[in-house]
Motif scaffolding. Sequence first.
Motif, short mmCIF file in Angstrom:
data_model
loop_
_atom_site.label_atom_id
_atom_site.label_comp_id
_atom_site.label_asym_id
_atom_site.label_seq_id
_atom_site.Cartn_x
_atom_site.Cartn_y
_atom_site.Cartn_z
N VAL A 131 0.87 -1.17 0.00
CA VAL A 131 0.00 0.00 0.00
C VAL A 131 0.91 1.22 0.00
N VAL A 132 0.82 2.04 -1.03
CA VAL A 132 1.77 3.12 -1.25
C VAL A 132 1.03 4.45 -1.36
N GLY A 133 1.57 5.46 -0.69
CA GLY A 133 0.96 6.79 -0.74
C GLY A 133 1.52 7.67 0.36
N ASN A 134 0.70 8.60 0.84
CA ASN A 134 1.14 9.47 1.93
C ASN A 134 0.86 8.78 3.27
N CYS A 135 0.77 9.54 4.35
CA CYS A 135 0.56 8.94 5.66
C CYS A 135 -0.77 8.19 5.75
N GLN A 136 -1.72 8.52 4.90
CA GLN A 136 -3.00 7.82 4.89
C GLN A 136 -2.85 6.36 4.44
N ALA A 137 -1.84 6.09 3.62
CA ALA A 137 -1.66 4.74 3.09
C ALA A 137 -1.40 3.74 4.21
N PRO A 149 6.17 6.53 3.61
CA PRO A 149 5.40 7.44 2.75
C PRO A 149 6.23 7.90 1.56
N VAL A 150 5.56 8.15 0.45
CA VAL A 150 6.28 8.46 -0.79
C VAL A 150 7.14 9.72 -0.65
N HIS A 151 6.70 10.69 0.14
CA HIS A 151 7.46 11.93 0.24
C HIS A 151 8.76 11.75 1.03
N PHE A 201 -0.65 -7.82 -4.73
CA PHE A 201 -1.49 -6.66 -5.08
C PHE A 201 -0.78 -5.38 -4.68
N LEU A 202 -1.17 -4.31 -5.36
CA LEU A 202 -0.69 -2.97 -5.07
C LEU A 202 -1.90 -2.06 -4.91
N VAL A 203 -1.98 -1.38 -3.78
CA VAL A 203 -3.00 -0.38 -3.54
C VAL A 203 -2.27 0.96 -3.42
N ALA A 204 -2.66 1.94 -4.21
CA ALA A 204 -1.87 3.16 -4.28
C ALA A 204 -2.75 4.40 -4.40
#
Length: 304
Positions: A35-41, A60-62, A81-84
Motif C-alpha cells: 500500500v503506497v501513498g502518503n501517511c493515509q496509506a 510514505p512516498v514523500h 497486489f498494489l493499492v496506491a
Amino acid sequence: MTSTALPAPTAAAARRAHYAAFFGEADLPDAYGLVVGNCQAESLRIVLDAPDRATVRVPPVHELTAPEVERLHEILPGAAFLVAQPVRDDYHGLPLGTRQLAAATAPRARVVTFPVIRFAGLHPFQATLRVPGVDATPPIVDYHDVRTLAAERGMGVRERLDARGVHAIARDSLAELQRREQSIDVRVSDLLEPVAVGGMRTVNHPGNAVWMPLGERVLGALSLDGAPTDPGRPLLNAVHAPLEDWALDAWALNDEPRPTWIVDGRTIDPEEVVEAHRRWYGERPAFVDAALERVARMLDVWRI
C-alpha cells in the motif's frame, strides 16, 4: 556493579527497524501486498492486513530516497497486489508515479487506486499547503489556519462562520475530492457524509469510521475475501484539530466542542499555535503570498 546503558537507537536505525521487511532486514511474507501513498496509506494498510493477506509496511512516498525507490521496485514484482494513491510520474525526480509502480508489478498482480482524502467539513478554517521552494513546515502543527494567514496580510476576515459558510467550504472540498475520484478505482467521498466528529480528526486525517468501510471497498476491488481488520485503536490519532462550537452547530452535532489542539496526547492552546505560525510566516513572506493564492476560494467565504 557498574552497568552500561545501551545507546539509544538512532532515528535512521529506528526507521529501518520500523520498515524491516521493506529494507530487507526481515523476511518478506508470502503473497504480500503493498500500500503506497502518503501517511493515509499506512492506515489503509493496517485495515487490509490479515494473516491470509499479509502486507509490507512502506515509508510514505514523500520520504523515499533514490535507493529506497530502487528497493520498492525490487519488491514490486513479487507483490500479489498494489493499492496506491495517485502520484504523478517522476515524483521528486524518481520513478514513483502510480503508473510507474503499477508497471513494475507482475502481470498477475491486482492494482487498485484510492484517493488522497481531504475534507474541511469540520475544520473549514484549515488547510494543508506545500509551496515549491520552501522546504519547511510550520512549528507545532503542520496545518495552516486561513484566519492567521489573512491576518499576516492585514485582510479582514470573520472569527467564525455561520452554517451557510461552513456548508459552502464543505461542499467545495467534497466537490474537489469527487473530481479526483473520477480517475480512481475506489471512492470515499460518500463516506464523509453525513458529517460526524469520528470522520475527520483534521482536514486530512480520517478516523476509523472512514478507514473500516474504505478497507471493505478496497478488498472488494481486489476480489479478496474477508472483512477489514479492526486495528483495536484509533488510526491517525496523533493530531486532533480544534472542534469549534460554531462548526459543530452548523451540522447540528451534539458533540462537546474543544477549542484546543491535541498533539501526541498533549493539549495545546490555539493561541500558542497562532503566535508560532505568525513568527514563522514573518520569516517567509513568499510562502504567505503563495499560500494565500492557494486558499483564495476559502478566503472568499471568510472575508468580511
